[in-house]
Design an enzyme around this catalytic site. Structure first.
Site, short mmCIF file in Angstrom:
data_model
loop_
_atom_site.label_atom_id
_atom_site.label_comp_id
_atom_site.label_asym_id
_atom_site.label_seq_id
_atom_site.Cartn_x
_atom_site.Cartn_y
_atom_site.Cartn_z
CE LYS A 239 -3.93 -2.26 2.27
NZ LYS A 239 -4.99 -2.11 3.30
CG HIS B 231 -5.43 -6.24 -0.17
ND1 HIS B 231 -6.65 -6.19 0.45
CD2 HIS B 231 -5.58 -7.12 -1.20
CE1 HIS B 231 -7.50 -6.98 -0.18
NE2 HIS B 231 -6.88 -7.56 -1.19
CE1 TYR C 58 -9.42 -2.99 0.07
CE2 TYR C 58 -8.51 -1.09 -1.05
CZ TYR C 58 -8.33 -2.24 -0.29
OH TYR C 58 -7.07 -2.63 0.11
CG ASN D 75 -3.71 -2.34 6.75
OD1 ASN D 75 -3.57 -1.94 5.60
ND2 ASN D 75 -4.69 -3.15 7.12
CD GLU E 112 -8.95 -9.08 -3.68
OE1 GLU E 112 -7.79 -9.33 -3.32
OE2 GLU E 112 -9.87 -8.80 -2.90
#
Ligand code: CMP
Length: 142
Positions: A10, A116, A50, A113, A127
């Site tokens: 990320k 993913h 998302y 965080n 995905e």
């Protein structure tokens, strides 16, 4: 059973220059990298990726964050890839992540965080297809 899962390094982790360290942890854990790229996605693309979280209070924040800088999607393959990768990355909240996990080492909050991981084999396939053409995955090339 051999499975595929999608990782995304990320924007926080890309900004912190830890892509190489994260990739090393992933390959040391036995995952095969089928494809990866450095890219930036628009808010619309992040919102689509998302979409399952659209009704959640953190959706807007998540979309803004994921489109705030470069990301590194990585298509991965391994026996039991989905569950093993979620173990490797640790809990969504880094405060709850186990020692030795990627989020324990590199995440700063539930939102930022670091990484993913897909939550099912079906989502892993979908995905990966969101970010990669089949021809971009090395397993599918001569
Ligand atoms: P990820 O595995 O990418 O999938 C959904 C993401 O939503 C999750 O990681 C978190 O980054 C984000 N998320 C989950 N809970 C929260 C929260 N309470 N606040 C902000 N972001 C969250």
């Amino acid at each position: 059973m051999t499975e595929r899962t999608l990782a995304i390094i990320k924007p926080d982790a890309v900004r912190n220059n830890v892509c190489g360290e994260i990739l090393a942890k992933i390959t040391q854990a036995g995952f095969k990298v089928l494809g990866t790229k450095m890219m930036r996605i628009s808010p619309a693309q992040a919102g689509e990726f998302y979409a399952v979280h659209k009704e959640r209070p953190f959706y807007g924040e998540l979309v803004n964050f994921m489109s705030s800088g470069a990301i590194m999607p990585i298509a991965l393959e391994k026996e039991n890839a989905v569950a093993d990768f979620r173990t490797l990355i640790g809990s969504t909240d880094p405060a709850e992540a186990a020692e030795g996990t990627i989020r324990k080492a590199f995440a700063t909050s539930k939102g930022e965080n670091a990484i993913h991981g897909s939550d099912s084999a079906e989502n892993g396939r979908n995905e990966i297809a969101f970010f990669f053409a089949e021809s971009e995955l090395v397993a599918n090339r001569a």
